[in-house]
Scaffold this motif. Structure first.
Motif, PDB file in Angstrom:
ATOM      1  N   ALA A   1       0.686  -0.936   0.050  1.00 18.22           N
ATOM      2  CA  ALA A   1      -0.155  -0.186   0.173  1.00 18.22           C
ATOM      3  C   ALA A   1       0.801   1.206   0.094  1.00 18.22           C
ATOM      4  N   LEU A   2       1.989   1.173   0.657  1.00 20.45           N
ATOM      5  CA  LEU A   2       2.703   2.274   0.847  1.00 20.45           C
ATOM      6  C   LEU A   2       3.842   2.632  -0.284  1.00 20.45           C
ATOM      7  N   MET A   3       3.914   1.561  -1.172  1.00 22.30           N
ATOM      8  CA  MET A   3       4.878   1.654  -2.237  1.00 22.30           C
ATOM      9  C   MET A   3       4.576   2.550  -3.348  1.00 22.30           C
ATOM     10  N   PRO A   4       5.291   3.406  -3.727  1.00 21.37           N
ATOM     11  CA  PRO A   4       4.798   4.447  -4.838  1.00 21.37           C
ATOM     12  C   PRO A   4       4.610   3.631  -6.195  1.00 21.37           C
ATOM     13  N   ARG A   5       3.650   3.870  -7.000  1.00 18.81           N
ATOM     14  CA  ARG A   5       3.494   3.503  -8.222  1.00 18.81           C
ATOM     15  C   ARG A   5       4.213   4.384  -9.395  1.00 18.81           C
ATOM     16  N   LEU A   6       5.323   4.446  -9.458  1.00 21.53           N
ATOM     17  CA  LEU A   6       6.154   5.106 -10.085  1.00 21.53           C
ATOM     18  C   LEU A   6       5.919   5.033 -11.664  1.00 21.53           C
ATOM     19  N   PRO A   7       5.920   5.926 -12.704  1.00 23.37           N
ATOM     20  CA  PRO A   7       5.534   5.753 -13.882  1.00 23.37           C
ATOM     21  C   PRO A   7       6.622   4.801 -14.709  1.00 23.37           C
ATOM     22  N   GLY A   8       5.946   3.954 -15.476  1.00 22.11           N
ATOM     23  CA  GLY A   8       6.538   2.810 -16.252  1.00 22.11           C
ATOM     24  C   GLY A   8       7.077   2.956 -17.337  1.00 22.11           C
ATOM     25  N   TYR A   9       7.635   2.042 -17.957  1.00 20.51           N
ATOM     26  CA  TYR A   9       8.121   2.344 -19.596  1.00 20.51           C
ATOM     27  C   TYR A   9       9.257   3.025 -19.380  1.00 20.51           C
ATOM     28  N   GLN A  10      10.111   2.929 -18.381  1.00 20.11           N
ATOM     29  CA  GLN A  10      11.487   3.470 -18.476  1.00 20.11           C
ATOM     30  C   GLN A  10      12.330   2.860 -19.548  1.00 20.11           C
TER      31      GLN A  10
ATOM     32  N   PRO B   1     -23.315  -4.099 -19.343  1.00 17.57           N
ATOM     33  CA  PRO B   1     -21.776  -4.099 -19.149  1.00 17.57           C
ATOM     34  C   PRO B   1     -20.916  -5.180 -19.590  1.00 17.57           C
ATOM     35  N   LYS B   2     -19.768  -4.798 -20.018  1.00 20.31           N
ATOM     36  CA  LYS B   2     -18.885  -5.830 -20.566  1.00 20.31           C
ATOM     37  C   LYS B   2     -17.627  -5.360 -20.487  1.00 20.31           C
ATOM     38  N   MET B   3     -16.430  -6.007 -20.050  1.00 18.31           N
ATOM     39  CA  MET B   3     -15.017  -5.452 -20.057  1.00 18.31           C
ATOM     40  C   MET B   3     -14.774  -5.499 -21.414  1.00 18.31           C
ATOM     41  N   VAL B   4     -14.188  -4.553 -21.853  1.00 22.62           N
ATOM     42  CA  VAL B   4     -13.732  -4.498 -23.384  1.00 22.62           C
ATOM     43  C   VAL B   4     -12.292  -4.144 -23.491  1.00 22.62           C
ATOM     44  N   MET B   5     -11.374  -3.677 -22.594  1.00 15.84           N
ATOM     45  CA  MET B   5      -9.966  -3.447 -22.564  1.00 15.84           C
ATOM     46  C   MET B   5      -9.530  -3.371 -21.268  1.00 15.84           C
ATOM     47  N   ARG B   6      -8.401  -3.307 -21.112  1.00 14.20           N
ATOM     48  CA  ARG B   6      -7.291  -3.111 -20.030  1.00 14.20           C
ATOM     49  C   ARG B   6      -6.231  -2.135 -20.440  1.00 14.20           C
ATOM     50  N   VAL B   7      -6.056  -1.011 -19.543  1.00 14.79           N
ATOM     51  CA  VAL B   7      -5.049  -0.150 -20.299  1.00 14.79           C
ATOM     52  C   VAL B   7      -3.977   0.193 -18.997  1.00 14.79           C
ATOM     53  N   ARG B   8      -2.777   0.175 -19.330  1.00 14.01           N
ATOM     54  CA  ARG B   8      -1.563   0.362 -18.591  1.00 14.01           C
ATOM     55  C   ARG B   8      -1.152   1.881 -19.108  1.00 14.01           C
ATOM     56  N   SER B   9      -1.272   2.783 -18.098  1.00 13.27           N
ATOM     57  CA  SER B   9      -0.688   4.094 -18.566  1.00 13.27           C
ATOM     58  C   SER B   9      -0.187   4.753 -17.439  1.00 13.27           C
ATOM     59  N   GLN B  10       0.568   5.666 -17.864  1.00 14.86           N
ATOM     60  CA  GLN B  10       1.745   6.430 -16.891  1.00 14.86           C
ATOM     61  C   GLN B  10       0.714   7.569 -16.273  1.00 14.86           C
ATOM     62  N   ALA B  11      -0.303   7.842 -16.827  1.00 12.90           N
ATOM     63  CA  ALA B  11      -1.211   8.998 -16.392  1.00 12.90           C
ATOM     64  C   ALA B  11      -2.711   8.557 -16.661  1.00 12.90           C
ATOM     65  N   GLU B  12      -3.605   8.848 -15.836  1.00 15.58           N
ATOM     66  CA  GLU B  12      -5.170   8.759 -16.197  1.00 15.58           C
ATOM     67  C   GLU B  12      -5.551   9.598 -17.211  1.00 15.58           C
ATOM     68  N   GLY B  13      -6.673   9.274 -17.915  1.00 16.61           N
ATOM     69  CA  GLY B  13      -7.017  10.042 -18.792  1.00 16.61           C
ATOM     70  C   GLY B  13      -8.327   9.687 -19.591  1.00 16.61           C
TER      71      GLY B  13
END
Length: 804
Positions: A228-237, A312-324
């Motif tokens: 819970a305390l671990m920061p979720r730093l932006p990925g894709y380095q 309702p139906k799940m259509v995709m999952r998104v891994r992103s550095q920022a919400e939008g």
């Protein structure tokens, strides 16, 4: 003659000699075979859990052959554990080389060079199966444990659902007794109890089970806290961006066609004829039926006179550095009951090079500050051939040879987005600075494609035609008829006049009108069809006082056009539900909506959301998920916390925010700010140290008050000696402690009251071991005089040194 050793020195010498002899004997003999059946069984279970977790995450079926062979190999190695098995080792070496050759063939033949995690997992599982046939010693079992842990780690990077969490708990439950048995084996405590002997003593079994459960709970609690305390730093380095294997497409790519699986182009029922499914009908004009799976807002034109809701139906999952807002496409021409692209025929086809899966997209036209955001999309259900992406996409990693780029910055694929497709987008998202946008005008954009290179867009610098008779109206201010314009303009003026202060900024007008529509009009569940000649926006404002969610956006877009603000309607997906465990946004078809984009000169297009129940402005690059898990936990706690307590915490958070703001301001002032910050940090650290010391004294004083009189006096004497520099040793008797103190501090003998220490030790031993009561008050007064005498003598010594 050597000096006599004290008891403590003799014990240390014997202990060191024992350690040396043990280390020599350990090096002289090799490690014996591991005879613990329980350790072998549990280590094998760790491997099985790792294989199953990988299969669940990657949706493969390695377990069908890997688990039986691995169990068979473990049984074989148990029977052969005391033999050298040279022939077996040769056969295993040949098998491992063959597995490596198969790995290279599998990688290059299938062109899976973009993401080799799956083929690497297959290689590791094959090696583990071979390795399971030769596990004679504990270290060999250790290799199997590490392979199980590595497989679990790979599964965590592949997993996009919470199913992986259950396997993680199972792995932890097995790993704890494995580590205990491994440690016992290292100490030479080799025990191999049978199941019958374990069950014969239920009381001991219950106690051991309780201890294991407690250890499991503590480990799980610590792990969840760290998570819970671990920061979720932006990925894709590292830029090895995920993408599916190449897709073969038809030779002829019709870049003007948008294929929505739920709807047809001529108004007849769409595809996907599953029994019992409500299919969509979307004529160019007039009433129609909405599909229950596919959103009606995706196409080269959309009809907003459809009725029906999505399931309702799940259509995709998104891994992103920022919400939008996962933008899909935009429309510029309002038809009265829907939208369409006015220049769909200007859509351009973009080609990538044969050796790279990367498309370079036209720039967004903004000259202000932007932020790079990388997103990876995993499609779970069929979608139209429209590619979702954050605003202002710059690079696209897509598995087809061609894509299309329309005039409203929408991306089209040659084929529909099918289940299992993965692609990556890099966007240059502009920052949404309200202060700066207040100064900008909603100037009509005048952009055209560079026909020499369709990968770039440049401003149309030709001299504008100012002749009233020949001037072409902007498509971003277009309204079908004058009557509709007057109705919307009148309503916009009325709403703006209700503001407490005059609004002159185009940006503030857009914000105010979006909020006004959101608050003054309501969602209508049972809305009748519009008449053939009825305007949607006019009916929304005057007749129905609301409508479907997308009708709010249409009304706002046309209303802003009526007062000279350039707009277009954009469709796409809201961020969806963020899963802190997987780090991905889970997007459903019900997250698809139409929003409004407003153009501001030099800054580009910005989105507004007038739909009730939504945020007025969609999430932007300023919002991140660094501490998302902690944020969600806090929101859960805040839900049941009383308001006064919440007010206290809110004040603390505000104070912490102001403090961090001041720190940032100091850092920005250069070297002087850094030095000031260092000085303040030192002062604060010194103050915290003083508080810590005072707290320790108060805690120690509280502990001493709970002790009997003689025990309290003895502990006070030991604490005072420790303050004088005499370390406390639990191995020394009270008398030895006093003699040691007089040896270390010879100045104690020069004080007349030095015999008080021996007297306290003597009375303490009599009270502790002989139950002899003593006069602690007299001893306490004598001890206080001793402390004062030592303190006065120290002061005199310091004063004499200074005077000299």
């Amino acid at each position: 003659m050597p000096p006599a050793l004290t008891p403590i020195e003799a014990f240390k010498a014997r202990f060191q000699s024992k350690i040396s002899s043990n280390s020599r004997s350990a090096t002289d003999r090799s490690e014996p075979p591991e005879d613990s059946v329980w350790l072998r069984v549990l280590a094998q279970l760790l491997v099985i859990v790792g294989i199953v977790a990988t299969d669940i995450a990657a949706e493969t079926s390695l377990w069908i052959w890997a688990i039986p062979l691995s169990v068979l190999g473990s049984c074989w190695s148990w029977r052969q554990r005391k033999k050298r098995a040279i022939g077996t080792k040769f056969l295993l070496a040949i098998g491992m080389i063959a597995a490596l050759i198969f790995f290279f063939i599998h990688s290059f033949a299938r062109r899976e060079t973009n993401d080799l995690r799956l083929v690497l997992v297959e290689l590791m599982v094959q090696i583990q199966v071979l390795h399971s046939f030769d596990l004679p010693k504990r270290k060999d079992l250790g290799y199997s444990m590490m392979i199980g842990l590595i497989l679990l780690g790979v599964a965590s990077t592949l997993s996009q659902t919470m199913a992986f969490g259950g396997m993680l708990l199972v792995f932890l439950a097995i790993a704890i007794p494995v580590l205990m048995l491994d440690y016992r084996s290292r100490l030479g405590l080799r025990s191999n109890p049978s199941v019958k002997s374990i069950l014969a003593n239920p009381k001991e079994l219950k106690q051991n089970s309780k201890k294991l459960a407690t250890l499991f709970a503590i480990t799980l609690a610590i792990g969840l806290t760290v998570f819970a305390l671990m920061p979720r730093l932006p990925g894709y380095q590292l830029r090895s961006l995920p993408m599916s294997a190449p897709i073969d497409t038809p030779q002829k790519f019709d870049n003007q066609r948008v294929a929505n699986p739920g709807y047809s182009r001529n108004g007849t029922q769409g595809g996907n004829d599953r029994p019992g499914r409500r299919r969509g009908t979307s004529p160019q004009k007039g009433a129609g039926q909405a599909d229950e799976e596919f959103y009606a807002g995706f196409g080269d034109r959309i009809n907003q006179n459809l009725r029906g809701t999505l399931k309702p139906k799940m259509v995709m999952r998104v891994r992103s550095q920022a919400e939008g807002f996962w933008r899909v496409q935009a429309f510029d021409r309002y038809t009265g009951q829907g939208w369409e692209l006015s220049d769909n025929d200007k859509t351009k086809t973009l080609n990538r090079s044969g050796w790279a899966y990367q498309f370079y997209l036209p720039p967004n036209g903004t000259t202000e500050r932007t932020k790079e955001v990388v997103q990876t999309y995993s499609i779970l259900s069929e979608l139209p051939n429209l590619v979702p992406a954050l605003a202002s996409p710059r690079e696209l990693f897509f598995p087809t040879q061609q894509v299309a780029w329309d005039s409203q910055a929408g991306i089209r694929a040659p084929v529909p987005l099918s289940e299992g497709l993965t692609y990556t987008v890099i966007s240059e998202v502009p920052y949404r600075d309200r202060t700066e946008l207040q100064k900008a005008k909603s100037k009509v954009p005048n952009l055209k494609f560079n026909t020499a290179n369709p990968n770039t867009v440049k401003p149309n610098t030709s001299k504008p035609n100012t002749s009233p008779s020949k001037q072409t109206p902007s498509p971003y201010l277009q309204i079908p008829n004058e009557k509709t314009r007057l109705v919307l303009q009148k309503e916009a003026d009325r709403l703006l006049a209700m503001s407490s202060s005059p609004i002159t900024s185009d940006y503030e007008k857009a914000l105010y009108l979006a909020q006004a529509i959101k608050q003054r009009y309501s969602l209508q569940q049972d809305l009748p069809f519009f008449a053939a000649d009825e305007d949607l926006a006019t009916a929304f404002l005057t007749k129905y006082k609301g409508g479907y969610p997308d009708h709010f956006s249409t009304t706002l877009a046309v209303m802003l056009r009526s007062i000279g603000i350039s707009t277009r309607l954009t469709t796409g997906f809201l961020p969806g539900q963020f899963n802190s465990f997987t780090g991905m946004y889970e997007v459903k078809n019900t997250d698809a909506f139409a929003l409004v984009e407003v153009y501001f000169d030099r800054y580009g297009w910005f989105t507004f959301d007038p739909i009730p129940g939504h945020a007025l402005v969609p999430p932007s690059v300023e919002s991140d998920q660094t501490f998302s898990a902690l944020k969600q936990f806090w929101n859960w706690v805040a839900g049941w916390m009383p308001s006064p307590v919440m007010g206290v915490f809110q004040g603390l958070f505000n104070l912490l925010g102001a403090l961090l703001g001041n720190i940032v301001q100091l850092v920005s002032q250069g070297i002087l700010g850094w030095l000031t910050l260092l000085l303040l940090g030192t002062i604060v650290g010194f103050g915290l140290w003083l508080l810590w010391q005072q707290g320790r004294k108060l805690r120690r004083r509280s502990q001493l008050q709970k002790l009997p009189g003689m025990e309290r006096l003895y502990q006070q004497m030991i604490d005072w000696l420790q303050d004088q520099g005499v370390s406390r040793s639990p191995a020394l008797t009270p008398f030895e402690q006093i003699h040691y103190a007089q040896t270390v501090l010879p100045q104690l003998r020069s004080v007349p009251e030095h015999q008080v220490l021996e007297s306290i030790a003597h009375h303490y031993v009599e009270w502790r071991y002989g139950a002899v009561d003593t006069d602690t008050d007299t001893l306490s007064r004598s001890f206080l005089r001793l402390r004062r005498s030592v303190q006065q003598r120290s002061f005199r010594q310091v004063f004499n040194k200074i005077r000299r």
